[in-house]
Design a protein around this motif. Structure first.
Motif, PDB file in Angstrom:
ATOM      1  N   ARG A   1       0.637  -1.237   0.098  1.00 27.04           N
ATOM      2  CA  ARG A   1       0.038  -0.024  -0.023  1.00 27.04           C
ATOM      3  C   ARG A   1       0.878   1.453  -0.049  1.00 27.04           C
ATOM      4  O   ARG A   1       0.335   2.399  -0.167  1.00 27.04           O
ATOM      5  CB  ARG A   1      -0.989   0.009   1.201  1.00 27.04           C
ATOM      6  N   SER A   2       1.962   1.091   0.339  1.00 22.38           N
ATOM      7  CA  SER A   2       3.113   2.521   0.081  1.00 22.38           C
ATOM      8  C   SER A   2       3.189   2.823  -1.186  1.00 22.38           C
ATOM      9  O   SER A   2       3.311   1.984  -2.105  1.00 22.38           O
ATOM     10  CB  SER A   2       4.359   1.863   0.684  1.00 22.38           C
ATOM     11  N   ASN A   3       3.308   4.361  -1.404  1.00 17.87           N
ATOM     12  CA  ASN A   3       3.609   4.669  -2.588  1.00 17.87           C
ATOM     13  C   ASN A   3       5.105   4.608  -2.935  1.00 17.87           C
ATOM     14  O   ASN A   3       5.590   4.499  -3.992  1.00 17.87           O
ATOM     15  CB  ASN A   3       3.195   5.989  -2.676  1.00 17.87           C
ATOM     16  N   ASN A   4       6.015   4.851  -1.839  1.00 23.99           N
ATOM     17  CA  ASN A   4       7.327   4.632  -1.900  1.00 23.99           C
ATOM     18  C   ASN A   4       8.141   3.093  -1.703  1.00 23.99           C
ATOM     19  O   ASN A   4       8.042   2.972  -0.372  1.00 23.99           O
ATOM     20  CB  ASN A   4       8.147   5.561  -1.229  1.00 23.99           C
ATOM     21  N   ILE A   5       8.484   2.607  -2.628  1.00 27.49           N
ATOM     22  CA  ILE A   5       8.887   1.275  -2.594  1.00 27.49           C
ATOM     23  C   ILE A   5      10.308   1.262  -2.862  1.00 27.49           C
ATOM     24  O   ILE A   5      10.558   1.888  -3.996  1.00 27.49           O
ATOM     25  CB  ILE A   5       7.960   0.222  -2.966  1.00 27.49           C
ATOM     26  N   PRO A   6      11.093   0.257  -2.650  1.00 33.18           N
ATOM     27  CA  PRO A   6      12.687   0.141  -3.073  1.00 33.18           C
ATOM     28  C   PRO A   6      12.610  -0.259  -4.614  1.00 33.18           C
ATOM     29  O   PRO A   6      11.545  -0.814  -4.991  1.00 33.18           O
ATOM     30  CB  PRO A   6      12.980  -0.998  -2.325  1.00 33.18           C
ATOM     31  N   GLU A   7      13.387   0.185  -5.497  1.00 32.85           N
ATOM     32  CA  GLU A   7      13.497  -0.333  -6.733  1.00 32.85           C
ATOM     33  C   GLU A   7      13.559  -1.638  -7.127  1.00 32.85           C
ATOM     34  O   GLU A   7      13.170  -1.964  -8.337  1.00 32.85           O
ATOM     35  CB  GLU A   7      14.553   0.651  -7.546  1.00 32.85           C
ATOM     36  N   ASN A   8      13.917  -2.305  -6.161  1.00 30.58           N
ATOM     37  CA  ASN A   8      13.850  -3.949  -6.510  1.00 30.58           C
ATOM     38  C   ASN A   8      12.704  -4.859  -6.041  1.00 30.58           C
ATOM     39  O   ASN A   8      12.743  -5.770  -5.875  1.00 30.58           O
ATOM     40  CB  ASN A   8      15.057  -4.392  -5.932  1.00 30.58           C
ATOM     41  N   VAL A   9      11.534  -3.932  -5.672  1.00 28.45           N
ATOM     42  CA  VAL A   9      10.196  -4.524  -5.307  1.00 28.45           C
ATOM     43  C   VAL A   9       9.219  -4.237  -6.309  1.00 28.45           C
ATOM     44  O   VAL A   9       9.075  -2.993  -6.404  1.00 28.45           O
ATOM     45  CB  VAL A   9      10.111  -4.026  -3.858  1.00 28.45           C
ATOM     46  N   PHE A  10       8.551  -5.264  -6.533  1.00 26.86           N
ATOM     47  CA  PHE A  10       7.501  -5.066  -7.422  1.00 26.86           C
ATOM     48  C   PHE A  10       6.133  -5.617  -6.854  1.00 26.86           C
ATOM     49  O   PHE A  10       6.216  -6.544  -5.908  1.00 26.86           O
ATOM     50  CB  PHE A  10       7.703  -5.942  -8.654  1.00 26.86           C
ATOM     51  N   LYS A  11       5.136  -4.759  -7.041  1.00 28.47           N
ATOM     52  CA  LYS A  11       3.623  -5.298  -6.555  1.00 28.47           C
ATOM     53  C   LYS A  11       3.031  -6.272  -7.436  1.00 28.47           C
ATOM     54  O   LYS A  11       3.087  -6.174  -8.610  1.00 28.47           O
ATOM     55  CB  LYS A  11       2.886  -3.997  -6.526  1.00 28.47           C
ATOM     56  N   SER A  12       2.402  -7.336  -6.722  1.00 32.28           N
ATOM     57  CA  SER A  12       1.685  -8.133  -7.592  1.00 32.28           C
ATOM     58  C   SER A  12       0.500  -8.923  -6.993  1.00 32.28           C
ATOM     59  O   SER A  12       0.726  -9.216  -5.734  1.00 32.28           O
ATOM     60  CB  SER A  12       2.675  -9.425  -8.144  1.00 32.28           C
TER      61      SER A  12
END
Length: 96
Positions: free
Chosen positions: A52-63
């Motif tokens: 639910r966060s808008n700022n996620i690390p660049e190596n993390v993908f939502k699915s």
């Protein structure tokens, strides 16, 4: 290597670093979120607070669905190529 939720994700991500093998962690719990995001590429599931966060690390993908239901085997080189394509595409979007 694919590490699946909780202890499996943590053990998989740490083991892949030690063995110098590419890995993807499917994360959902606070513990695997803290550990795995620092080590490997990760897929975060909707139940996790990070999703639910808008700022996620660049190596993390939502699915919503991390793996195809019929998936039983695959080619790690093809998987790495696809991850690199997604990563490059996300970088180009940020620059725009």
């Amino acid at each position: 290597m694919v590490g699946i939720i909780g202890g499996g994700a943590v053990v998989g991500c740490i083991a892949s670093k030690l063995a110098n093998v590419p890995a993807v962690g499917i994360i959902d719990t606070p513990t695997d979120t803290k550990v795995c995001t620092k080590l490997n590429t990760c897929i975060v599931l909707p139940e996790a607070q990070l999703f639910r966060s808008n700022n996620i690390p660049e190596n993390v993908f939502k699915s919503f669905f991390p793996l195809t239901p019929g998936l039983t085997k695959g080619d790690k080189d093809k998987a790495l190529d696809e991850i690199k394509k997604i990563y490059k595409k996300n970088l180009s979007k940020e620059k725009i």
